[in-house]
Design an enzyme around this catalytic site. Sequence first.
Site, PDB file in Angstrom:
ATOM      1  N   TYR A 140     -17.983 -29.014 -45.838  1.00  4.30           N
ATOM      2  CA  TYR A 140     -19.399 -28.610 -45.758  1.00  4.30           C
ATOM      3  C   TYR A 140     -19.507 -27.097 -45.957  1.00  4.30           C
ATOM      4  O   TYR A 140     -20.346 -26.607 -46.723  1.00  4.30           O
ATOM      5  CB  TYR A 140     -19.963 -29.037 -44.400  1.00  4.30           C
TER       6      TYR A 140
ATOM      7  N   SER B 253     -27.060 -22.957 -45.797  1.00  2.00           N
ATOM      8  CA  SER B 253     -26.911 -23.137 -44.350  1.00  2.00           C
ATOM      9  C   SER B 253     -26.342 -21.834 -43.804  1.00  2.00           C
ATOM     10  O   SER B 253     -25.823 -21.014 -44.581  1.00  2.00           O
ATOM     11  CB  SER B 253     -25.924 -24.284 -44.091  1.00  2.00           C
TER      12      SER B 253
END
Length: 278
Positions: free
Chosen positions: A170, A157
Amino acid sequence: MSAGRVAGKVAFITGAARGQGRSHAIRLAAEGADIIAVDLCGPLSSVAYPLADPADLAETVRCVEALDQRIVARQADVRDLASLDRALREGVAELGRLDIVCANAGILSSGSLAELSVQAWREMIDVNLSGVWRTCKVAIPHLIAGGRGGSIILTSSVAGLKSYPNMAHYVAAKHGVTGLARALATELAAHQIRVNSLHPTQVDTDMIQNDIMYRLFRPDLEHPGREDFAAASRATGLLPVDWVESADVSSALLFLASDDARYITGSALPVDAGALIT
Ligand SMILES: NC(=O)c1ccc[n+]([C@@H]2O[C@H](COP(=O)([O-])OP(=O)(O)OC[C@H]3O[C@@H](n4cnc5c(N)ncnc54)[C@H](O)[C@@H]3O)[C@@H](O)[C@H]2O)c1
């Protein structure tokens, strides 16, 4: 055998029931690959938006078969090494080989680090980092045994290269995925197996089109909606887009999977509308 940029190859995709995973399955199939698709197809306790269900995975099967490619689809949890290993073995037995691995399954939850529950932390690391490791662990022996090299693509990401508030678990997991890709690239190069990570910015999938994300991006509003989120999401990048589409990420994935990228390994490829240099 159909012509295409990955014709005759077999791709293993986790989180393939919907979103980017389904898009990757369709794009690779359109370019001639057969697919081994796995997805949990069920809920996780720390995830507040609905994950995929068996009907979603069935739709991925329908889409790939409509392209005249073969697909072996199984419900499997990336937290469970045995179920992942079984699904992949069955797929390779039926489709005959393995060339491409897309470690794509992932979840999102939010909260400041001090507030995050032990369960939310554990589930995040178990799915988004250890799940990627398990995917590689079960797949690498098949790639090496094939003796034809291969391409492993780990979905990280933008949050695997820079930080965002209220999602430290995350960010930590996705930075871990970035490191895993680099370490594996080093380890597997002698087998002509390339390993790269993909770094999307916001992608228009169920993972972000929900209240949790709307609130994360618009803490200033009491009841933020899609349009409020869109404006804040757009502001994270340079190009004038609210978010990118799954198809944009699939285009980058196809490039990394194909021989066009035959000497590219250990790279971290952003699909980020410029978010990483803002
Ligand atoms: N959507 C975004 O904005 C965005 C941005 C950057 C990176 N990503 C990453 O892209 C990947 C794909 O996400 P998406 O946007 O398609 O979201 P999505 O929620 O639509 O898809 C994720 C899929 O993973 C599956 N999954 C979740 N936990 C699993 C488990 N334990 N075992 C097997 N399957 C499991 C879900 O059922 C779902 O089908 C994720 O790794 C995500 O972190 C997403």
